[in-house]
Motif scaffolding. Sequence first.
Motif, PDB file in Angstrom:
ATOM      1  N   VAL A  36       0.851  -1.189   0.000  1.00  0.00           N
ATOM      2  CA  VAL A  36       0.000   0.000   0.000  1.00  0.00           C
ATOM      3  C   VAL A  36       0.887   1.241   0.000  1.00  0.00           C
ATOM      4  N   LEU A  37       0.535   2.211  -0.846  1.00  0.00           N
ATOM      5  CA  LEU A  37       1.238   3.492  -0.876  1.00  0.00           C
ATOM      6  C   LEU A  37       0.263   4.573  -0.447  1.00  0.00           C
ATOM      7  N   ASN A  38       0.576   5.248   0.611  1.00  0.00           N
ATOM      8  CA  ASN A  38      -0.278   6.319   1.103  1.00  0.00           C
ATOM      9  C   ASN A  38       0.284   7.665   0.658  1.00  0.00           C
ATOM     10  N   LEU A  39      -0.565   8.471   0.038  1.00  0.00           N
ATOM     11  CA  LEU A  39      -0.180   9.811  -0.395  1.00  0.00           C
ATOM     12  C   LEU A  39      -0.996  10.840   0.370  1.00  0.00           C
ATOM     13  N   LYS A  40      -0.333  11.826   0.883  1.00  0.00           N
ATOM     14  CA  LYS A  40      -1.039  12.933   1.507  1.00  0.00           C
ATOM     15  C   LYS A  40      -1.235  14.022   0.454  1.00  0.00           C
ATOM     16  N   LEU A  41      -2.492  14.394   0.219  1.00  0.00           N
ATOM     17  CA  LEU A  41      -2.812  15.396  -0.792  1.00  0.00           C
ATOM     18  C   LEU A  41      -3.272  16.680  -0.136  1.00  0.00           C
ATOM     19  N   GLU A  42      -2.982  17.792  -0.801  1.00  0.00           N
ATOM     20  CA  GLU A  42      -3.511  19.071  -0.354  1.00  0.00           C
ATOM     21  C   GLU A  42      -4.215  19.752  -1.513  1.00  0.00           C
ATOM     22  N   LYS A  43      -5.135  20.614  -1.181  1.00  0.00           N
ATOM     23  CA  LYS A  43      -6.010  21.206  -2.203  1.00  0.00           C
ATOM     24  C   LYS A  43      -5.269  22.256  -3.018  1.00  0.00           C
ATOM     25  N   ASN A  44      -5.518  22.223  -4.329  1.00  0.00           N
ATOM     26  CA  ASN A  44      -4.988  23.245  -5.226  1.00  0.00           C
ATOM     27  C   ASN A  44      -5.863  24.487  -5.188  1.00  0.00           C
ATOM     28  N   PRO A  45      -5.335  25.629  -5.576  1.00  0.00           N
ATOM     29  CA  PRO A  45      -6.180  26.823  -5.676  1.00  0.00           C
ATOM     30  C   PRO A  45      -7.258  26.628  -6.732  1.00  0.00           C
ATOM     31  N   ASP A  46      -8.440  27.164  -6.468  1.00  0.00           N
ATOM     32  CA  ASP A  46      -9.560  27.089  -7.412  1.00  0.00           C
ATOM     33  C   ASP A  46      -9.447  28.280  -8.361  1.00  0.00           C
ATOM     34  N   ILE A  47      -8.933  28.035  -9.550  1.00  0.00           N
ATOM     35  CA  ILE A  47      -8.643  29.127 -10.491  1.00  0.00           C
ATOM     36  C   ILE A  47      -9.906  29.888 -10.848  1.00  0.00           C
ATOM     37  N   LEU A  48     -10.950  29.173 -11.220  1.00  0.00           N
ATOM     38  CA  LEU A  48     -12.170  29.826 -11.697  1.00  0.00           C
ATOM     39  C   LEU A  48     -12.867  30.601 -10.581  1.00  0.00           C
ATOM     40  N   TYR A  49     -12.855  30.037  -9.380  1.00  0.00           N
ATOM     41  CA  TYR A  49     -13.461  30.758  -8.251  1.00  0.00           C
ATOM     42  C   TYR A  49     -12.734  32.080  -8.013  1.00  0.00           C
ATOM     43  N   GLY A  50     -11.413  32.037  -8.068  1.00  0.00           N
ATOM     44  CA  GLY A  50     -10.638  33.258  -7.875  1.00  0.00           C
ATOM     45  C   GLY A  50     -10.930  34.302  -8.933  1.00  0.00           C
ATOM     46  N   LEU A  51     -11.100  33.859 -10.186  1.00  0.00           N
ATOM     47  CA  LEU A  51     -11.423  34.799 -11.256  1.00  0.00           C
ATOM     48  C   LEU A  51     -12.795  35.423 -11.031  1.00  0.00           C
ATOM     49  N   GLY A  52     -13.727  34.604 -10.568  1.00  0.00           N
ATOM     50  CA  GLY A  52     -15.075  35.127 -10.293  1.00  0.00           C
ATOM     51  C   GLY A  52     -15.083  36.178  -9.204  1.00  0.00           C
ATOM     52  N   GLN A  53     -14.218  36.015  -8.210  1.00  0.00           N
ATOM     53  CA  GLN A  53     -14.142  36.991  -7.126  1.00  0.00           C
ATOM     54  C   GLN A  53     -13.531  38.303  -7.599  1.00  0.00           C
ATOM     55  N   ARG A  54     -12.645  38.224  -8.580  1.00  0.00           N
ATOM     56  CA  ARG A  54     -11.958  39.425  -9.078  1.00  0.00           C
ATOM     57  C   ARG A  54     -12.669  40.062 -10.259  1.00  0.00           C
ATOM     58  N   LYS A  55     -13.729  39.440 -10.747  1.00  0.00           N
ATOM     59  CA  LYS A  55     -14.361  39.859 -11.992  1.00  0.00           C
ATOM     60  C   LYS A  55     -14.838  41.303 -11.938  1.00  0.00           C
ATOM     61  N   THR A  56     -14.509  42.053 -12.991  1.00  0.00           N
ATOM     62  CA  THR A  56     -15.012  43.423 -13.145  1.00  0.00           C
ATOM     63  C   THR A  56     -15.871  43.483 -14.406  1.00  0.00           C
ATOM     64  N   HIS A  57     -15.221  43.571 -15.555  1.00  0.00           N
ATOM     65  CA  HIS A  57     -15.956  43.626 -16.819  1.00  0.00           C
ATOM     66  C   HIS A  57     -15.944  42.286 -17.555  1.00  0.00           C
ATOM     67  N   GLN A  58     -15.162  41.319 -17.080  1.00  0.00           N
ATOM     68  CA  GLN A  58     -14.953  40.081 -17.832  1.00  0.00           C
ATOM     69  C   GLN A  58     -16.204  39.207 -17.847  1.00  0.00           C
TER      70      GLN A  58
END
Length: 407
Positions: A298-320
Amino acid sequence: MLLENKRVVLGICGGIAAFKAAHIASLLRQRGAEVKCIMTEHATKLITPLTMREISGNPVAVSMFGDTPEFNVEHIALARWADIFVIAPATANILGKVACGIADDMLSTTIMATKAPVLFVPAMNSNMYLNPVVQDNMARLKRFGYEIMEPASGHLACGIIGIGRLPEPEEIVDRIELTVCRTNTLAGKKVIVTAGGTREPIDPVRFIGNHSSGRMGFALAKAAVLAGADVTLIAGSNDHLETPPGVSRRIDVGSTRDMKAAVDAYYDDCDLVIKAAAVADYRSAAPAKNKIKKNDDVLNLKLEKNPDILYGLGQRKTHQVLIGFAAETTNVIEYGTAKLKKKNLDMLVANDVSAKGAGFQGTTNIGTLLYADGRVEKLEKMSKFALAEIIVDRAAKIIAAKQEGKD
């Protein structure tokens, strides 16, 4: 097919690459175009008019005074008939003639008489191509509004390796599509398209990834270019896909964080983001510096969450305008609608990747378009490019509606 019922005049000059004109004409017809050929006298020494007549399905014009009953006042009739003129191969001779206003044979006379776009595809010896006279003639032609397709580099018929090869016929036909089919729907707009998958390293050999081929994203980039946009294509792992003609820049990335950095670099100045990439949501918390040996069952991998690119863009959205994708296997509309709202999107393309004809690896897709105002548009199975055209069309309408609201 983009070239359906488009009228192409294929001019063939007396360069050794003239034999490739047969393949070009064949591809054009396969993509729905009607093709008529004009050959110079020297071209007929390398490939016969009979060959081009059989492949194009139309009479071939060679002489100003020859008997080609199909055409009435041949050079004027062909000049009016064409949606585009393509000169492939274009020799130094034809470039010089047209640049200097010389019309002394069927091909040069017809080029001078047409108001259709003219695309020259030069092919010649490297030294000839790089000769300052030839370079100046091409510069003159560009100033006059003619298009020049850059030749390829490689092994030439004269035995040297260098620039001057005729581009591959498929590339020439792609360029013809771009020239004759491009519209102004998104003219002046800057578009970011993400495509393919991302890869998160586990060790120097292995990675966490997905089955994305990149075909949907590359189709979207092509559709956006054809709509007149300035397109930045940010590509993760894909099936070794060629960059669509007309894309302003392509940025190849590896991981999700790499893709985020690339998107962020161009986001503030863009008008539309279509995020078709299938990014890895998680990454290894501590990638191994050396290859992990298979010592244990058995190989155990510890994973961590990546940044949510689309969510971040939605928070910064102005005219896009933001368009996302949701690849699901259950509760497609429910999950897609939740994603649309959470990420502040203008539209979301929901896919049931378990459905036949959808999913990552194929050439077709099935999408349901979910809009911010609650509308739902269900689409049938179609090619990924056909779906891309619809998505870009709907995006353009959203942009136009937002602009009208401001005005």
